[in-house]
Design a protein around this motif. Structure first.
Motif, PDB file in Angstrom:
ATOM      1  N   MET A  92      13.406  -0.211  -8.116  1.00  0.00           N
ATOM      2  CA  MET A  92      12.263  -0.178  -7.196  1.00  0.00           C
ATOM      3  C   MET A  92      12.395   1.007  -6.245  1.00  0.00           C
ATOM      4  SD  MET A  92       9.492  -1.812  -6.523  1.00  0.00           S
ATOM      5  CE  MET A  92       8.301  -1.699  -5.194  1.00  0.00           C
ATOM      6  N   ASP A  93      13.607   1.236  -5.784  1.00  0.00           N
ATOM      7  CA  ASP A  93      13.841   2.373  -4.886  1.00  0.00           C
ATOM      8  C   ASP A  93      13.496   3.682  -5.601  1.00  0.00           C
ATOM      9  OD1 ASP A  93      14.863   3.484  -2.352  1.00  0.00           O
ATOM     10  OD2 ASP A  93      16.449   4.316  -3.626  1.00  0.00           O
TER      11      ASP A  93
ATOM     12  N   PHE B  36      18.781   3.736   0.584  1.00  0.00           N
ATOM     13  CA  PHE B  36      17.586   3.563  -0.241  1.00  0.00           C
ATOM     14  C   PHE B  36      16.755   4.838  -0.055  1.00  0.00           C
ATOM     15  CE2 PHE B  36      18.322  -1.132   0.543  1.00  0.00           C
ATOM     16  CZ  PHE B  36      18.626  -1.445  -0.778  1.00  0.00           C
ATOM     17  N   THR B  37      17.182   5.888  -0.724  1.00  0.00           N
ATOM     18  CA  THR B  37      16.584   7.205  -0.454  1.00  0.00           C
ATOM     19  C   THR B  37      15.165   7.334  -1.020  1.00  0.00           C
ATOM     20  OG1 THR B  37      17.715   8.071  -2.402  1.00  0.00           O
ATOM     21  CG2 THR B  37      18.825   8.387  -0.284  1.00  0.00           C
ATOM     22  N   GLY B  38      14.869   6.568  -2.073  1.00  0.00           N
ATOM     23  CA  GLY B  38      13.509   6.596  -2.629  1.00  0.00           C
ATOM     24  C   GLY B  38      12.511   5.993  -1.648  1.00  0.00           C
TER      25      GLY B  38
ATOM     26  N   PRO C 176       8.834   1.993  18.187  1.00  0.00           N
ATOM     27  CA  PRO C 176       8.656   1.203  16.958  1.00  0.00           C
ATOM     28  C   PRO C 176       9.871   0.303  16.697  1.00  0.00           C
ATOM     29  CG  PRO C 176       9.298   3.445  16.405  1.00  0.00           C
ATOM     30  CD  PRO C 176       9.183   3.382  17.908  1.00  0.00           C
ATOM     31  N   ARG C 177       9.669  -0.716  15.856  1.00  0.00           N
ATOM     32  CA  ARG C 177      10.808  -1.530  15.399  1.00  0.00           C
ATOM     33  C   ARG C 177      11.754  -0.620  14.616  1.00  0.00           C
ATOM     34  NH1 ARG C 177      12.322  -6.799  13.362  1.00  0.00           N
ATOM     35  NH2 ARG C 177      10.647  -7.725  14.594  1.00  0.00           N
ATOM     36  N   GLN C 178      13.047  -0.748  14.876  1.00  0.00           N
ATOM     37  CA  GLN C 178      14.008   0.166  14.245  1.00  0.00           C
ATOM     38  C   GLN C 178      15.077  -0.537  13.433  1.00  0.00           C
ATOM     39  OE1 GLN C 178      14.485   3.837  16.226  1.00  0.00           O
ATOM     40  NE2 GLN C 178      13.751   3.065  18.184  1.00  0.00           N
ATOM     41  N   SER C 179      15.062  -1.877  13.429  1.00  0.00           N
ATOM     42  CA  SER C 179      16.035  -2.569  12.572  1.00  0.00           C
ATOM     43  C   SER C 179      15.305  -3.615  11.738  1.00  0.00           C
ATOM     44  CB  SER C 179      17.156  -3.189  13.409  1.00  0.00           C
ATOM     45  OG  SER C 179      16.660  -4.270  14.136  1.00  0.00           O
ATOM     46  N   PHE C 180      15.807  -3.801  10.530  1.00  0.00           N
ATOM     47  CA  PHE C 180      15.145  -4.641   9.545  1.00  0.00           C
ATOM     48  C   PHE C 180      16.187  -5.495   8.828  1.00  0.00           C
ATOM     49  CE2 PHE C 180      12.822  -0.787  10.350  1.00  0.00           C
ATOM     50  CZ  PHE C 180      11.536  -1.254  10.595  1.00  0.00           C
ATOM     51  N   LYS C 181      15.713  -6.626   8.271  1.00  0.00           N
ATOM     52  CA  LYS C 181      16.633  -7.544   7.595  1.00  0.00           C
ATOM     53  C   LYS C 181      16.979  -7.067   6.192  1.00  0.00           C
ATOM     54  CE  LYS C 181      13.940 -11.012   8.654  1.00  0.00           C
ATOM     55  NZ  LYS C 181      13.233 -12.272   8.617  1.00  0.00           N
ATOM     56  N   SER C 182      16.012  -6.417   5.556  1.00  0.00           N
ATOM     57  CA  SER C 182      16.188  -6.011   4.157  1.00  0.00           C
ATOM     58  C   SER C 182      15.127  -4.979   3.817  1.00  0.00           C
ATOM     59  CB  SER C 182      16.005  -7.229   3.236  1.00  0.00           C
ATOM     60  OG  SER C 182      14.682  -7.722   3.394  1.00  0.00           O
ATOM     61  N   LEU C 183      15.255  -4.418   2.611  1.00  0.00           N
ATOM     62  CA  LEU C 183      14.250  -3.461   2.144  1.00  0.00           C
ATOM     63  C   LEU C 183      12.877  -4.156   2.019  1.00  0.00           C
ATOM     64  CD1 LEU C 183      13.777  -0.568   1.187  1.00  0.00           C
ATOM     65  CD2 LEU C 183      14.527  -1.257  -1.102  1.00  0.00           C
ATOM     66  N   ALA C 184      12.913  -5.393   1.529  1.00  0.00           N
ATOM     67  CA  ALA C 184      11.654  -6.155   1.403  1.00  0.00           C
ATOM     68  C   ALA C 184      11.029  -6.365   2.773  1.00  0.00           C
ATOM     69  CB  ALA C 184      11.926  -7.499   0.730  1.00  0.00           C
ATOM     70  N   ASP C 185      11.868  -6.649   3.766  1.00  0.00           N
ATOM     71  CA  ASP C 185      11.382  -6.865   5.133  1.00  0.00           C
ATOM     72  C   ASP C 185      10.638  -5.627   5.646  1.00  0.00           C
ATOM     73  OD1 ASP C 185      11.133  -8.141   7.687  1.00  0.00           O
ATOM     74  OD2 ASP C 185      12.901  -7.059   8.398  1.00  0.00           O
ATOM     75  N   VAL C 186      11.162  -4.445   5.340  1.00  0.00           N
ATOM     76  CA  VAL C 186      10.522  -3.192   5.765  1.00  0.00           C
ATOM     77  C   VAL C 186       9.078  -3.160   5.261  1.00  0.00           C
ATOM     78  CG1 VAL C 186      10.475  -0.675   5.416  1.00  0.00           C
ATOM     79  CG2 VAL C 186      12.658  -1.832   5.875  1.00  0.00           C
TER      80      VAL C 186
ATOM     81  N   ILE D 104       3.390  -3.573  -3.461  1.00  0.00           N
ATOM     82  CA  ILE D 104       4.819  -3.336  -3.236  1.00  0.00           C
ATOM     83  C   ILE D 104       5.504  -4.633  -2.772  1.00  0.00           C
ATOM     84  CG2 ILE D 104       6.509  -2.078  -1.830  1.00  0.00           C
ATOM     85  CD1 ILE D 104       4.520   0.309  -1.817  1.00  0.00           C
ATOM     86  N   VAL D 105       4.880  -5.332  -1.822  1.00  0.00           N
ATOM     87  CA  VAL D 105       5.457  -6.588  -1.315  1.00  0.00           C
ATOM     88  C   VAL D 105       5.586  -7.608  -2.458  1.00  0.00           C
ATOM     89  CG1 VAL D 105       4.961  -8.589   0.181  1.00  0.00           C
ATOM     90  CG2 VAL D 105       4.775  -6.266   1.093  1.00  0.00           C
ATOM     91  N   ALA D 106       4.575  -7.672  -3.330  1.00  0.00           N
ATOM     92  CA  ALA D 106       4.617  -8.603  -4.464  1.00  0.00           C
ATOM     93  C   ALA D 106       5.793  -8.275  -5.386  1.00  0.00           C
ATOM     94  CB  ALA D 106       3.307  -8.547  -5.238  1.00  0.00           C
ATOM     95  N   LYS D 107       6.028  -6.990  -5.622  1.00  0.00           N
ATOM     96  CA  LYS D 107       7.145  -6.585  -6.476  1.00  0.00           C
ATOM     97  C   LYS D 107       8.482  -6.989  -5.847  1.00  0.00           C
ATOM     98  CE  LYS D 107       4.936  -2.816  -8.995  1.00  0.00           C
ATOM     99  NZ  LYS D 107       4.823  -1.370  -9.164  1.00  0.00           N
ATOM    100  N   PHE D 108       8.619  -6.805  -4.549  1.00  0.00           N
ATOM    101  CA  PHE D 108       9.855  -7.205  -3.871  1.00  0.00           C
ATOM    102  C   PHE D 108      10.072  -8.714  -3.954  1.00  0.00           C
ATOM    103  CE2 PHE D 108       9.943  -3.019  -1.599  1.00  0.00           C
ATOM    104  CZ  PHE D 108      11.227  -2.669  -1.991  1.00  0.00           C
ATOM    105  N   LYS D 109       8.986  -9.485  -3.945  1.00  0.00           N
ATOM    106  CA  LYS D 109       9.103 -10.950  -4.061  1.00  0.00           C
ATOM    107  C   LYS D 109       9.675 -11.309  -5.438  1.00  0.00           C
ATOM    108  CE  LYS D 109       6.743 -12.941  -0.388  1.00  0.00           C
ATOM    109  NZ  LYS D 109       5.487 -12.291   0.082  1.00  0.00           N
ATOM    110  N   LEU D 110       9.223 -10.585  -6.468  1.00  0.00           N
ATOM    111  CA  LEU D 110       9.703 -10.844  -7.833  1.00  0.00           C
ATOM    112  C   LEU D 110      11.173 -10.476  -7.980  1.00  0.00           C
ATOM    113  CD1 LEU D 110       6.782  -9.462 -10.052  1.00  0.00           C
ATOM    114  CD2 LEU D 110       7.507 -11.841  -9.847  1.00  0.00           C
ATOM    115  N   ILE D 111      11.529  -9.361  -7.367  1.00  0.00           N
ATOM    116  CA  ILE D 111      12.879  -8.813  -7.491  1.00  0.00           C
ATOM    117  C   ILE D 111      13.933  -9.688  -6.825  1.00  0.00           C
ATOM    118  CG2 ILE D 111      14.342  -6.942  -6.607  1.00  0.00           C
ATOM    119  CD1 ILE D 111      12.006  -5.031  -7.107  1.00  0.00           C
TER     120      ILE D 111
END
Ligand SMILES: [Fe+2]
Ligand SMILES: [Fe+2]
Length: 171
Positions: free
Chosen positions: A153-154, A35-37, A75-85, A136-143
């Motif tokens: 989104m990326d 997810f380079t964007g 810092p936290r270095q692992s995430f469940k998903s892009l939305a989680d980030v 941004i979080v709202a957009k990820f919820k829609l997606i």
């Protein structure tokens, strides 16, 4: 400046640098997921947090007080998903807003009016950062998990322009 105010501002320098570090970890995770964007957006945000720290750093020195740098938390270095980030990013901004409010209150109570004036900028900045984060979080919820929308989104996040000094860089 009262020692209590200097200590509180030094503490905020650590918080801003921790936020910078945290965004950097998020950027690395996104880059690894291709997810380079989003990775670009987060790297720019990391730079912005660094600039916030430097603004306070310069303020302390301008007031002829002592800068005291403390260790940074991992810092936290692992995430469940892009939305989680981005959910984590929003939580982080909300936490920082609370810190800025407390810092402002300390400066006000100690009648450190130059610090109060300096911190006005940070109050306004946090309003903007939380707003951007929530959008941004709202957009990820829609997606949800729709791959095509995630890629769009990326791309949108990747269009963020480079950090300008003193600006939010938020789109
Ligand atoms: Fe910040
Ligand atoms: Fe921030």
């Amino acid at each position: 400046m009262h020692a209590r105010v200097v200590e509180a501002i030094n503490h905020q320098i650590n918080s801003e640098l921790s936020a910078s570090y945290s965004y950097l970890a998020m950027s690395a995770w996104c880059e690894r997921q291709k997810f380079t964007g989003a990775a670009r957006w987060l790297r720019l945000q990391s730079q912005e947090e660094y600039m916030h720290a430097m603004k306070l750093f310069d303020f302390i020195l301008a007031r002829d007080a002592e800068v005291t740098l403390q260790p940074l938390d991992e810092p936290r270095q692992s995430f469940k998903s892009l939305a989680d980030v981005f959910e984590r990013a929003l939580e982080q901004e909300q936490a920082v807003s609370g810190q800025i409010d407390a810092l402002y209150e300390t400066a006000f109570k100690e009648k450190a009016f130059a610090a109060v004036a300096e911190l006005q900028w940070f109050l306004t900045e946090q309003v903007e950062e939380e707003k951007t984060g929530r959008e941004i979080v709202a957009k990820f919820k829609l997606i949800g998990n729709d791959p095509a929308s995630l890629l769009d989104m990326d791309r949108e996040l990747g269009s963020r322009s480079a950090v300008e000094t003193g600006g939010t860089g938020a789109q």
